[in-house]
Design a protein around this motif. Structure first.
Motif, PDB file in Angstrom:
ATOM      1  N   GLU A   1      33.176 -18.912 -23.487  1.00 48.57           N
ATOM      2  CA  GLU A   1      33.391 -18.360 -22.313  1.00 48.57           C
ATOM      3  C   GLU A   1      32.075 -18.885 -21.415  1.00 48.57           C
ATOM      4  OE1 GLU A   1      35.618 -16.802 -20.831  1.00 48.57           O
ATOM      5  OE2 GLU A   1      37.097 -16.557 -22.416  1.00 48.57           O
ATOM      6  N   SER A   2      32.275 -20.017 -20.796  1.00 43.38           N
ATOM      7  CA  SER A   2      31.238 -20.359 -19.890  1.00 43.38           C
ATOM      8  C   SER A   2      31.732 -21.250 -18.651  1.00 43.38           C
ATOM      9  CB  SER A   2      30.019 -21.339 -20.529  1.00 43.38           C
ATOM     10  OG  SER A   2      29.208 -21.578 -19.967  1.00 43.38           O
ATOM     11  N   ASP A   3      30.902 -20.973 -17.428  1.00 42.87           N
ATOM     12  CA  ASP A   3      31.600 -21.817 -16.402  1.00 42.87           C
ATOM     13  C   ASP A   3      30.761 -23.225 -16.431  1.00 42.87           C
ATOM     14  OD1 ASP A   3      33.156 -19.998 -15.539  1.00 42.87           O
ATOM     15  OD2 ASP A   3      31.628 -19.213 -14.066  1.00 42.87           O
ATOM     16  N   VAL A   4      29.489 -23.298 -17.096  1.00 47.54           N
ATOM     17  CA  VAL A   4      28.939 -24.623 -17.322  1.00 47.54           C
ATOM     18  C   VAL A   4      29.538 -25.445 -17.972  1.00 47.54           C
ATOM     19  CG1 VAL A   4      26.701 -25.659 -17.444  1.00 47.54           C
ATOM     20  CG2 VAL A   4      26.846 -23.544 -16.545  1.00 47.54           C
ATOM     21  N   PRO A   5      30.037 -26.763 -17.805  1.00 49.76           N
ATOM     22  CA  PRO A   5      30.831 -27.620 -18.438  1.00 49.76           C
ATOM     23  C   PRO A   5      30.425 -27.763 -19.929  1.00 49.76           C
ATOM     24  CG  PRO A   5      30.746 -28.480 -16.323  1.00 49.76           C
ATOM     25  CD  PRO A   5      29.785 -27.284 -16.437  1.00 49.76           C
ATOM     26  N   GLU A   6      29.140 -28.244 -20.310  1.00 50.45           N
ATOM     27  CA  GLU A   6      28.305 -28.335 -21.373  1.00 50.45           C
ATOM     28  C   GLU A   6      28.220 -27.169 -22.337  1.00 50.45           C
ATOM     29  OE1 GLU A   6      24.691 -28.395 -18.698  1.00 50.45           O
ATOM     30  OE2 GLU A   6      26.730 -28.801 -18.582  1.00 50.45           O
TER      31      GLU A   6
ATOM     32  N   GLU B   1      25.253 -19.847 -14.007  1.00 57.49           N
ATOM     33  CA  GLU B   1      25.524 -18.385 -14.634  1.00 57.49           C
ATOM     34  C   GLU B   1      24.414 -17.320 -14.320  1.00 57.49           C
ATOM     35  OE1 GLU B   1      28.431 -20.030 -18.004  1.00 57.49           O
ATOM     36  OE2 GLU B   1      26.673 -19.883 -18.571  1.00 57.49           O
ATOM     37  N   TRP B   2      24.113 -16.930 -13.351  1.00 58.65           N
ATOM     38  CA  TRP B   2      23.115 -15.927 -13.057  1.00 58.65           C
ATOM     39  C   TRP B   2      23.290 -14.495 -13.846  1.00 58.65           C
ATOM     40  CZ3 TRP B   2      25.158 -11.156 -11.580  1.00 58.65           C
ATOM     41  CH2 TRP B   2      26.354 -11.312 -10.828  1.00 58.65           C
TER      42      TRP B   2
ATOM     43  N   THR C   1      16.847 -17.859 -14.134  1.00 51.67           N
ATOM     44  CA  THR C   1      16.555 -19.127 -13.618  1.00 51.67           C
ATOM     45  C   THR C   1      17.908 -19.770 -12.833  1.00 51.67           C
ATOM     46  OG1 THR C   1      17.115 -20.245 -15.461  1.00 51.67           O
ATOM     47  CG2 THR C   1      14.740 -19.370 -14.997  1.00 51.67           C
ATOM     48  N   GLU C   2      19.123 -19.279 -13.268  1.00 55.42           N
ATOM     49  CA  GLU C   2      20.107 -19.831 -12.443  1.00 55.42           C
ATOM     50  C   GLU C   2      20.853 -18.979 -11.324  1.00 55.42           C
ATOM     51  OE1 GLU C   2      23.138 -21.086 -15.451  1.00 55.42           O
ATOM     52  OE2 GLU C   2      21.758 -22.449 -16.570  1.00 55.42           O
ATOM     53  N   ARG C   3      20.193 -18.256 -10.661  1.00 57.05           N
ATOM     54  CA  ARG C   3      20.470 -17.207  -9.695  1.00 57.05           C
ATOM     55  C   ARG C   3      21.200 -18.195  -8.587  1.00 57.05           C
ATOM     56  NH1 ARG C   3      19.988 -11.869  -9.636  1.00 57.05           N
ATOM     57  NH2 ARG C   3      18.189 -12.044 -11.399  1.00 57.05           N
ATOM     58  N   HIS C   4      20.313 -19.037  -8.120  1.00 58.12           N
ATOM     59  CA  HIS C   4      20.835 -19.860  -6.990  1.00 58.12           C
ATOM     60  C   HIS C   4      21.293 -21.185  -7.154  1.00 58.12           C
ATOM     61  CE1 HIS C   4      18.932 -16.548  -4.723  1.00 58.12           C
ATOM     62  NE2 HIS C   4      17.859 -16.730  -5.371  1.00 58.12           N
ATOM     63  N   SER C   5      21.145 -21.559  -8.354  1.00 56.76           N
ATOM     64  CA  SER C   5      21.585 -23.057  -8.685  1.00 56.76           C
ATOM     65  C   SER C   5      23.116 -23.385  -8.373  1.00 56.76           C
ATOM     66  CB  SER C   5      21.245 -23.176 -10.356  1.00 56.76           C
ATOM     67  OG  SER C   5      22.085 -22.576 -11.044  1.00 56.76           O
ATOM     68  N   VAL C   6      23.471 -24.483  -8.042  1.00 58.55           N
ATOM     69  CA  VAL C   6      24.616 -25.132  -7.674  1.00 58.55           C
ATOM     70  C   VAL C   6      24.714 -26.254  -8.212  1.00 58.55           C
ATOM     71  CG1 VAL C   6      26.138 -25.830  -5.576  1.00 58.55           C
ATOM     72  CG2 VAL C   6      24.670 -23.503  -5.558  1.00 58.55           C
ATOM     73  N   ARG C   7      25.870 -26.562  -8.609  1.00 61.76           N
ATOM     74  CA  ARG C   7      26.357 -28.095  -8.837  1.00 61.76           C
ATOM     75  C   ARG C   7      27.526 -28.605  -8.252  1.00 61.76           C
ATOM     76  NH1 ARG C   7      26.136 -28.819 -15.510  1.00 61.76           N
ATOM     77  NH2 ARG C   7      23.996 -28.238 -15.750  1.00 61.76           N
ATOM     78  N   ASP C   8      27.523 -29.626  -7.626  1.00 65.58           N
ATOM     79  CA  ASP C   8      28.778 -30.228  -6.814  1.00 65.58           C
ATOM     80  C   ASP C   8      29.180 -31.235  -7.711  1.00 65.58           C
ATOM     81  OD1 ASP C   8      28.915 -28.402  -4.753  1.00 65.58           O
ATOM     82  OD2 ASP C   8      27.786 -29.481  -3.079  1.00 65.58           O
TER      83      ASP C   8
END
Length: 500
Positions: free
Chosen positions: A356-361, A450-451, A456-463
């Motif tokens: 269960e994770s939105d980050v692919p890796e 995943e804030w 540390t990922e509160r504002h991070s974005v990947r396109d």
């Protein structure tokens, strides 16, 4: 700077929920075990409350006692929900003395995440009182000084809460005050428990320990009057040892997960051969086949005078039928997995499982080859999947955007990227020293950090973009940041996978 949050565990006690344990921050705020959770939440609204797990705590304490019995001293016994008694008589000199042994144990436990206070005294009762009320991580009471050492301490002495409360109402606060009272009135009011605990702490009454007994390691050995040095001789005696090992496993109700063959050479250099297994087994023929396939790895030297089969890891395994029939279409893959794993190495054989994770890796993980599937969505029929895809309100079990056939373990940085901001795909990039010119592209697919897991990922974005170069190779790459806000990322580009 982030302020630490006070944390407690809760436990049902009668008709109310009380604090079972509290962290040092919560204790500093006055939240102590036994306090009602409603009262604690009123005092500290930001309090984090977690349900207690007494059974899990007891199991963890028992595992720690087993570790102590194997590593520190043979006599170890759990004491209450959060303590251990260790009889270090005859063992302390092996660690450089009592104080040094205690410091080494505290350091070892700290490396494993445990905060420990150790007290050494002539009696278990005195050590218990010093550890809980002595005020230090390591307390070593000199010989024959334990009576004076515990005299100013609170008169708890492993008594029940009603007895402690009654002693406080009578004005008895310390062990010294309790010892000075007449014994006959105390016995009439409290029974024999209070005096027994006092006599055990002072040494008047013996208190033998009932230590935990670690399970004996399963091993079978064959020693030879004359050394053996040929593969045929080793194979002959392995055929004798393996049935004995399987019999010992059956008597213990265990199945082997890892066994080790140790060949003791006459020059003192043992030869070791370790065999791993995908699931618990007592199949002597299978174990023998795996061992014989690697028998050439043993260098006999001038000769071997003993062969020993050790069970290094075992799991509970019940009785098995003589003839085990498998359902049609479901062959037993364990023998194949064991053969491959022992040939190429267990770390090179795995299967993937969804996470269960939105980050692919982080959305996939390597698990053991025979682990059962962990997602019920894998059992959906094609019609069910299509129905999920048509529904705008239901997130499907697989992503709507295509995912690459090959996903890199870690994203790899790209160089010399030419792209227009804020949302255009790259026109050119260099990866692993080779320049690629993009002729087709699709995207962006935005994935946020995943804030809720990492601050540390509160504002991070990947396109993410799917791109195809001039020779037809298709890649999955992303830009870190949304191209507009600096806090969302540094606009660095990364390769994350390929579609061919």
């Amino acid at each position: 700077m982030q302020i630490p949050t006070p944390r407690v565990t809760s436990l049902q006690q009668g008709n109310k929920v009380v604090i079972a344990a509290a962290c040092p921050i919560a204790r500093g705020l006055g939240l102590l075990p036994g306090m009602a959770i409603t009262h604690a939440r009123a005092l500290v609204p930001e309090l984090v409350i977690t349900p207690a797990d007494p059974e899990g705590d007891r199991a963890a304490l028992l595992r720690l006692a087993m570790l102590g019995a194997r590593r520190w001293c043979p006599l170890v016994m759990p004491s209450g929900p959060d303590g251990l008694f260790l009889d270090i008589s005859g063992s302390a000199h092996l660690f450089g003395g009592e104080a040094r042994m205690a410091r080494r144990i505290v350091g070892l436990l700290a490396r494993h995440g445990f905060t420990a206070i150790i007290a050494i005294a002539d009696t278990p009762g005195a050590a218990w009182a010093l550890a809980r009320f002595g005020g230090g991580p390591v307390i070593v009471c000199p010989p024959a000084a334990h009576v004076d050492a515990i005299a100013p301490l609170p008169a708890a002495l492993r008594l029940e809460p009603p007895a402690i409360d009654l002693l406080k109402r009578l004005g008895v606060e310390t062990v010294g005050q309790l010892a000075a009272l007449p014994r006959a009135p105390l016995a009439r009011r409290f029974g024999g428990s209070v005096m027994a605990r006092l006599d055990q702490a002072t040494g008047r009454l013996p208190e033998p320990l009932d230590p935990v007994v670690p399970p004996e390691a399963i091993a079978v050995t064959r020693r030879f009057a004359e050394p053996i040095a040929t593969a045929e001789a080793i194979e002959h005696w392995l055929r004798d040892l393996m049935p004995r090992l399987v019999t010992a496993l059956a008597e213990a109700g265990q199945g082997a997960r890892a066994i080790e063959l140790v060949a003791d050479r006459i020059d003192g250099v043992p030869q070791r051969l370790r065999i791993g297994l995908a699931r618990p087994t007592r199949d002597a023929a299978h174990l023998l086949r795996l061992t014989l396939r690697r028998i050439e790895e043993i260098a006999p030297g001038y000769g071997i005078d003993a062969l020993t089969l050790h069970v290094r890891r075992a799991d509970p395994l019940g009785a098995q039928p003589f003839a085990e029939t498998l359902e049609a279409g479901t062959p037993d893959l364990a023998p194949l997995v064991d053969t491959l794993a022992n040939r190429i190495g267990p770390d090179r054989l795995w299967r993937t499982a969804a996470r269960e994770s939105d980050v692919p890796e982080r959305s996939v993980a390597a698990v053991a080859p025979l682990d059962p599937p962990q997602r019920a969505a894998a059992k959906l029929k094609p019609d069910d999947v299509r129905q999920l895809d048509r529904s705008p309100d239901v997130h499907p079990w697989h992503p709507r955007w295509p995912r690459p056939v090959r996903l890199l373990r870690r994203p790899e940085p790209l160089d010399n990227v030419l792209a227009a901001l804020p949302d255009q795909p790259p026109r050119r990039f260099t990866w692993r020293g080779k320049t690629h010119r993009v002729v087709r592209a699709d995207g962006p697919e935005r994935i946020t950090g995943e804030w809720w897991k990492r601050a540390t990922e509160r504002h991070s974005v990947r396109d993410y973009f799917r791109v195809e170069d001039e020779v037809g190779e298709r890649f999955w790459l992303f830009r870190r940041g949304d191209g507009e806000r600096s806090e969302s990322g540094d606009l660095a580009w990364f390769m994350h996978g390929s579609f061919g």
